[in-house]
Scaffold this active site. Structure first.
Site, PDB file in Angstrom:
ATOM      1  N   HIS A 191       0.816  -1.221   0.000  1.00 43.67           N
ATOM      2  CA  HIS A 191       0.000   0.000   0.000  1.00 43.67           C
ATOM      3  C   HIS A 191       0.850   1.272   0.000  1.00 43.67           C
ATOM      4  O   HIS A 191       0.392   2.338  -0.414  1.00 43.67           O
ATOM      5  CB  HIS A 191      -0.945  -0.011   1.211  1.00 43.67           C
ATOM      6  CG  HIS A 191      -2.194   0.804   1.018  1.00 43.67           C
ATOM      7  ND1 HIS A 191      -2.244   1.940   0.213  1.00 43.67           N
ATOM      8  CD2 HIS A 191      -3.441   0.668   1.517  1.00 43.67           C
ATOM      9  CE1 HIS A 191      -3.466   2.451   0.246  1.00 43.67           C
ATOM     10  NE2 HIS A 191      -4.208   1.691   1.027  1.00 43.67           N
ATOM     11  N   HIS A 302     -25.649  15.266   2.030  1.00 39.56           N
ATOM     12  CA  HIS A 302     -24.969  14.697   0.860  1.00 39.56           C
ATOM     13  C   HIS A 302     -25.389  13.228   0.757  1.00 39.56           C
ATOM     14  O   HIS A 302     -24.896  12.371   1.496  1.00 39.56           O
ATOM     15  CB  HIS A 302     -23.452  14.821   1.041  1.00 39.56           C
ATOM     16  CG  HIS A 302     -22.665  14.317  -0.136  1.00 39.56           C
ATOM     17  ND1 HIS A 302     -22.448  15.062  -1.269  1.00 39.56           N
ATOM     18  CD2 HIS A 302     -22.062  13.113  -0.355  1.00 39.56           C
ATOM     19  CE1 HIS A 302     -21.740  14.351  -2.131  1.00 39.56           C
ATOM     20  NE2 HIS A 302     -21.488  13.173  -1.596  1.00 39.56           N
ATOM     21  N   SER A 304     -25.125  10.761  -1.592  1.00 32.86           N
ATOM     22  CA  SER A 304     -24.560   9.986  -2.702  1.00 32.86           C
ATOM     23  C   SER A 304     -24.796   8.501  -2.463  1.00 32.86           C
ATOM     24  O   SER A 304     -25.091   8.062  -1.343  1.00 32.86           O
ATOM     25  CB  SER A 304     -23.058  10.259  -2.816  1.00 32.86           C
ATOM     26  OG  SER A 304     -22.389   9.771  -1.661  1.00 32.86           O
ATOM     27  N   THR A 305     -24.639   7.716  -3.526  1.00 32.23           N
ATOM     28  CA  THR A 305     -24.757   6.264  -3.390  1.00 32.23           C
ATOM     29  C   THR A 305     -23.755   5.740  -2.373  1.00 32.23           C
ATOM     30  O   THR A 305     -24.072   4.863  -1.555  1.00 32.23           O
ATOM     31  CB  THR A 305     -24.535   5.585  -4.758  1.00 32.23           C
ATOM     32  OG1 THR A 305     -25.519   6.058  -5.672  1.00 32.23           O
ATOM     33  CG2 THR A 305     -24.630   4.081  -4.654  1.00 32.23           C
ATOM     34  N   ASP A 428     -11.232  -5.807 -18.934  1.00 33.47           N
ATOM     35  CA  ASP A 428     -11.420  -6.858 -19.937  1.00 33.47           C
ATOM     36  C   ASP A 428     -10.097  -7.118 -20.660  1.00 33.47           C
ATOM     37  O   ASP A 428      -9.606  -6.275 -21.393  1.00 33.47           O
ATOM     38  CB  ASP A 428     -12.508  -6.420 -20.932  1.00 33.47           C
ATOM     39  CG  ASP A 428     -12.785  -7.456 -22.007  1.00 33.47           C
ATOM     40  OD1 ASP A 428     -12.134  -8.515 -22.015  1.00 33.47           O
ATOM     41  OD2 ASP A 428     -13.661  -7.184 -22.856  1.00 33.47           O
TER      42      ASP A 428
END
Length: 484
Positions: A191, A302, A304-305, A428
């Protein structure tokens, strides 16, 4: 050393051994290849035959953390051993060698020389990315599914990432064939070398090269997948490095070797630990959003999803854990991409870490486990997200210190790996998009992973990892709550 050249760009150590796990599966390790970046190394490296990239204050907090692990599953029923080894694998290796020209730090290692004030990524000539080639007799459909799956079995698909006191490998890969079913590609990444955005950009770039090569097209990398290795824009902020180094040193139990790169110790995951993926459809998210609007008296939230999904999942996790919710402490955080928030901003394709934590620490579990816990979490997350834009970079050391301190005092600690913005299902390689992808480094503490839904725009997949008994409770609470 039993190493032989396959080409100018990769070499391999042929190995054949088996691992019998849980008496349910056999993993056959066929080969450990070393894939070297293609191209003219003389034009890349300096007179010392090496490339040195100092870590920044964004990277240093992750110096003694554990690897980020992700696996992608690709269905390919025609993938017999012969087809895989003669056609699929050579394409993957060649395209990897080509893309590593642009992502050179991934073939290197982290070191911290005695004369240097901070660690660096060092890439030397003939450094390579290790790629383990394996074969599994496991049920591909089970491991690549959404239901409960044994983490110990999934971890066999993840490569080792060698780390010692003196050197930490940046990146490694494992490609595992499931004969006549498909194959998996798994990543283990340090990381301190890269964040989720950079990691996703690399995998997509590799897939892009591979697919172009399969289609006999001119192999080139689009601008949005070409990393920027320029760290000069952060040079005026190097005074933050020492603050971050102090924080990292405080995390280590062994204070005798201040330059040790060995990770902090964590408990092993037991055989009873499972991973599962739940889905929120676009309609689910909208219903949850409407529930917040009707139950909260806070204007201009807020919604958001990300906020709605994270809040709902956190509420379910805390409620499922139960216990003395009036006494036990919990914490959760989010991490914001700071590339565009810096002044001047960094390129969107900046290679490395550039995330800023913001959290809610040491709160009573009851706040989130009770009926209104979901709405309470939305309100807190809304404030954290909106507050990111006004955060001053000078406070980042304190934010990281607070987040680490809270981890030691919390019975549950929520954090998110991944993002719906990474577009992981767009990866892909030429054989179709992945049937599934999982983050396997989220652990049992309350961490979750997030990704866009494979088949629906606007929905979300959420990965969770815990003991099976607790997972049964979480999934029940999660599904019942959506039926309200």
């Amino acid at each position: 050393e039993n190493v032989f050249k396959l080409s100018s760009s990769y070499s391999s150590i042929p190995i054949v051994f088996t691992l019998n796990l849980l008496s349910q599966m056999t993993l056959l390790v066929v080969e450990v290849a070393r894939v070297i970046p293609a191209g003219d190394s003389d034009s890349i490296f300096n007179s010392a035959n090496s490339l040195t990239i100092p870590l920044t204050f964004f990277d240093i907090p992750w110096l003694v953390g554990h690897p980020v692990k992700r696996v992608f599953f690709y269905r390919l029923t025609e993938s017999t051993r012969e087809h895989f080894h003669s056609f699929v694998l050579p394409k993957l290796k060649l395209s990897l060698s080509l893309v590593l020209q642009n992502y050179l730090p991934l073939s290197g290692r982290i070191t911290w020389d005695s004369g240097e004030p901070k660690p660096s990524i060092v890439v030397s000539q003939n450094d390579a990315v290790s790629v383990t080639i394996a074969e599994s007799d496991s049920d591909f459909s089970l491991l690549s599914g959404y239901g409960q799956r044994p983490v110990s079995e999934l971890h066999t698909l993840i490569p080792e990432l060698p780390v010692s006191d003196d050197s930490a490998t940046a990146f490694s890969l494992q490609v595992t064939l499931f004969p006549n079913q498909g194959f998996s590609i798994a990543v283990a990444a340090h990381h301190a070398v890269l964040d989720g955005k950079t990691s996703s950009m690399f995998i997509k770039a590799w897939a892009h090269f591979c697919k172009q090569h399969l289609e006999n097209r001119v192999v080139s990398l689009p601008e949005n997948l070409t990393p920027s290795l320029d760290r000069s824009l952060l040079r005026d902020l190097t005074w933050l490095d020492e603050k971050m180094i102090e924080i990292v040193r405080s995390l280590k139990e062994d204070k005798t070797n201040e330059r040790s790169l060995s990770p902090i110790l964590i408990g092993e995951l037991g055989d009873e630990v499972v991973i599962a993926t739940v889905e929120l459809s676009r309609d689910d998210v909208e219903r949850l959003r409407e529930r917040v609007k009707s139950e909260s008296n806070r204007p201009l939230l807020h919604l958001s999803t990300f906020v709605v999904a994270y809040a709902y999942t956190w509420h379910c996790l805390v409620k499922a854990r139960g216990g003395d919710v009036e006494q036990r402490s919990v914490s959760f955080l989010l991490s914001g991409d700071f590339r565009e928030r810096l002044d001047p901003p960094l390129p969107a394709t900046y290679f490395g870490n550039c995330i800023f934590p913001a959290g809610c620490y040491i709160r009573k579990a009851a706040e989130f486990a009770e009926e209104r816990g979901f709405v309470t979490t939305v309100e807190i997350l809304s404030d954290l997200v909106k507050g990111l834009s006004s955060r001053k970079i000078e406070t980042i050391a304190k934010e990281f210190a607070d987040s680490f301190d809270a981890g030691g005092e919390s019975s549950q600690y929520g954090a998110v790996a991944g993002s719906t913005r990474f577009g992981v299902y767009e990866t892909d390689f030429g054989w179709g998009k992945p049937v599934k992808t999982d983050v396997l480094s989220i652990g049992e503490g309350g961490g979750i992973s997030m990704a866009e839904r494979r088949e629906e725009l606007g929905g979300m997949e959420i990965g969770m990892c815990m003991k099976k008994a607790e997972m049964d409770i979480v999934l029940s609470i999660f599904n019942i709550g959506l039926q309200r």
